[in-house]
Design a protein around this motif. Sequence first.
Motif, PDB file in Angstrom:
ATOM      1  N   GLY A 265      35.612   0.776 -30.578  1.00  0.00           N
ATOM      2  CA  GLY A 265      35.280   2.183 -30.483  1.00  0.00           C
ATOM      3  C   GLY A 265      35.800   2.976 -31.647  1.00  0.00           C
ATOM      4  N   ARG A 266      35.029   3.049 -32.726  1.00  0.00           N
ATOM      5  CA  ARG A 266      35.462   3.727 -33.946  1.00  0.00           C
ATOM      6  C   ARG A 266      34.554   4.911 -34.240  1.00  0.00           C
ATOM      7  N   GLY A 267      34.984   5.778 -35.122  1.00  0.00           N
ATOM      8  CA  GLY A 267      34.217   6.974 -35.399  1.00  0.00           C
ATOM      9  C   GLY A 267      34.598   8.076 -34.435  1.00  0.00           C
ATOM     10  N   ASP A 268      33.618   8.863 -34.005  1.00  0.00           N
ATOM     11  CA  ASP A 268      33.868   9.988 -33.107  1.00  0.00           C
ATOM     12  C   ASP A 268      34.282   9.482 -31.729  1.00  0.00           C
ATOM     13  N   HIS A 269      35.494   9.860 -31.284  1.00  0.00           N
ATOM     14  CA  HIS A 269      36.006   9.366 -30.009  1.00  0.00           C
ATOM     15  C   HIS A 269      35.282   9.958 -28.809  1.00  0.00           C
ATOM     16  N   VAL A 270      34.873  11.204 -28.909  1.00  0.00           N
ATOM     17  CA  VAL A 270      34.322  11.903 -27.744  1.00  0.00           C
ATOM     18  C   VAL A 270      33.068  11.232 -27.220  1.00  0.00           C
ATOM     19  N   ARG A 271      32.199  10.805 -28.104  1.00  0.00           N
ATOM     20  CA  ARG A 271      30.914  10.252 -27.661  1.00  0.00           C
ATOM     21  C   ARG A 271      31.089   8.997 -26.812  1.00  0.00           C
ATOM     22  N   TYR A 272      32.054   8.141 -27.137  1.00  0.00           N
ATOM     23  CA  TYR A 272      32.199   6.964 -26.281  1.00  0.00           C
ATOM     24  C   TYR A 272      33.070   7.271 -25.075  1.00  0.00           C
ATOM     25  N   MET A 273      33.990   8.251 -25.179  1.00  0.00           N
ATOM     26  CA  MET A 273      34.748   8.649 -23.994  1.00  0.00           C
ATOM     27  C   MET A 273      33.836   9.185 -22.896  1.00  0.00           C
ATOM     28  N   MET A 274      32.726   9.804 -23.290  1.00  0.00           N
ATOM     29  CA  MET A 274      31.837  10.411 -22.301  1.00  0.00           C
ATOM     30  C   MET A 274      30.689   9.504 -21.897  1.00  0.00           C
ATOM     31  N   LEU A 275      30.797   8.212 -22.222  1.00  0.00           N
ATOM     32  CA  LEU A 275      29.755   7.276 -21.796  1.00  0.00           C
ATOM     33  C   LEU A 275      29.636   7.192 -20.280  1.00  0.00           C
ATOM     34  N   ALA A 276      30.684   7.599 -19.563  1.00  0.00           N
ATOM     35  CA  ALA A 276      30.589   7.625 -18.105  1.00  0.00           C
ATOM     36  C   ALA A 276      29.489   8.548 -17.627  1.00  0.00           C
ATOM     37  N   SER A 277      29.086   9.498 -18.470  1.00  0.00           N
ATOM     38  CA  SER A 277      28.013  10.416 -18.075  1.00  0.00           C
ATOM     39  C   SER A 277      26.695   9.697 -17.871  1.00  0.00           C
ATOM     40  N   THR A 278      26.580   8.465 -18.354  1.00  0.00           N
ATOM     41  CA  THR A 278      25.339   7.715 -18.144  1.00  0.00           C
ATOM     42  C   THR A 278      25.115   7.373 -16.675  1.00  0.00           C
TER      43      THR A 278
END
Length: 500
Positions: A265-278
């Motif tokens: 998980g590299r780059g912008d942290h927020v986008r993968y932190m919010m993967l639960a929104s799927t």
Amino acid sequence: MGRAQRAHPVRSEAQDTGYGPGLRRLGSWFGPLLATLLLTGLAGCDSGTSPRDGIAKAEVGRVPAHPQRPGDPARGYEAFVNRSIVTCGIPYGVYRRLREGGPTETHQPVPGRTGRNAELPYGLTAHVAASGVELVTSNCLACHAAPINGRLVIGLGNEFLDLTVDPLLGIEAAGAIAMNEAERAEWTRWADRITAISDYMMTDTIGVNSASNLTLALMAHRDPKTLAWSNRPLIEPPPEKPLPVSVPPLWNVGKKHAMFYNAEGRGDHVRYMMLASTTCTDSVEEAAAIDAWFVDVRAYFTTLKPPEYPFPIDPGLAERGYALFQETCKECHGTHGEEARYPNKVIALGKVKTDPMLARKGFGEADRFLRWFQSSFYGELSQAAPALGYIAPPLDGVWATAPYLHNGSVPTIAALLDSRQRPTYWEFDRAGDDQPAYDRDRLGWAYRSLDHGKAGAMGWDERNRLYDTGLSGYGNQGHTFGDDLSDPERTALIEYLKTL
């Protein structure tokens, strides 16, 4: 709430799971659903990777930094304790009826919880759907807050979650309650999502987490371009048997250049932190709206500090342990205090020699999910780049984060530093669902060694509480760097680790 702080402790007279008795079976997985998804994902890299066919794989070694979007920690705390990125759930009226007739519900209060949230257990959040129906949804706190020494600590991973329960039992219990048309529509939407991923979330052991599989199962059911949901998978789902994951503490987020045990998980942290929104987000517009406030949530995470060790420390012994730490541990785990430095270093499987399954699967068998991520809204600012190894984590507050290794296979630091002490079969030493006592000498939760694995268990309850290191992905081998220390040296090193 925006100031840098020790990981947020909350006083409580009672230790509870965060769920009412009427939801005991349902609550064992409903609240943790969101947070398990936050533990893993597919995101970001900036260098040290080899792009191929739209995806990238990273080399072991140091992970480069990537700038993160700034946010407001105070607003982030308010959102963290009052909002959920899972926007579907059980109608509140159904939740209330499920609890009727049971004992009065008690839960540990969390400062700043407002409105309906102040009444709910901390692992659940109130949300009003577009239809106007008030829902009870899962949130981050179910996995990322846990009691220790009688106090709830926000940011501490919950290592006592029960994800061995079939989630369909909870779905059926909720669905049997009478509802009006609007409530039934909301329940159906939620039930469809959970049913689709239920086969991918059940673990073999209480305490370990199925985060990786849940995320991948959700990806399989969504169009990456539009995020539209499909009840039938659009790509091949992951294997139904999840590999175990231990819940890492949130107070290390600010130190990490990459997230997840294989540093993918590299780059912008927020986008993968919010993967639960799927779980429930059905359009790019909805995802963008969540992204706008989750930037503040990540900013709040970076203000967290670990809880201080609550028992006496021998300063002379700790000083001797500090010297040993400098010789033995700092190359991979970094240093603390005035000379604090964290190397963000991925260690090759051949060197660390811990159970390789999680890293191997993520590196060699997840390409279809890496492509999904890169072509989706979540991959716009990031790129997934798994490495064939495990990142050596920061050791801030390590005393509180038992059990150890990426799969939670080692119950104490003493056993981590001496592989000969590691039990092949073990379980937490506790009565019922009570939390075990904390072992001040070995640094970890009290446990019992057993003479049999899951195959020798006499019933399902015994089987689910038993950690069997002979299972695939559950191994406790490797990380033998402390084996050459003498017993007095290990004792001194443990004393120093209490100070971090």
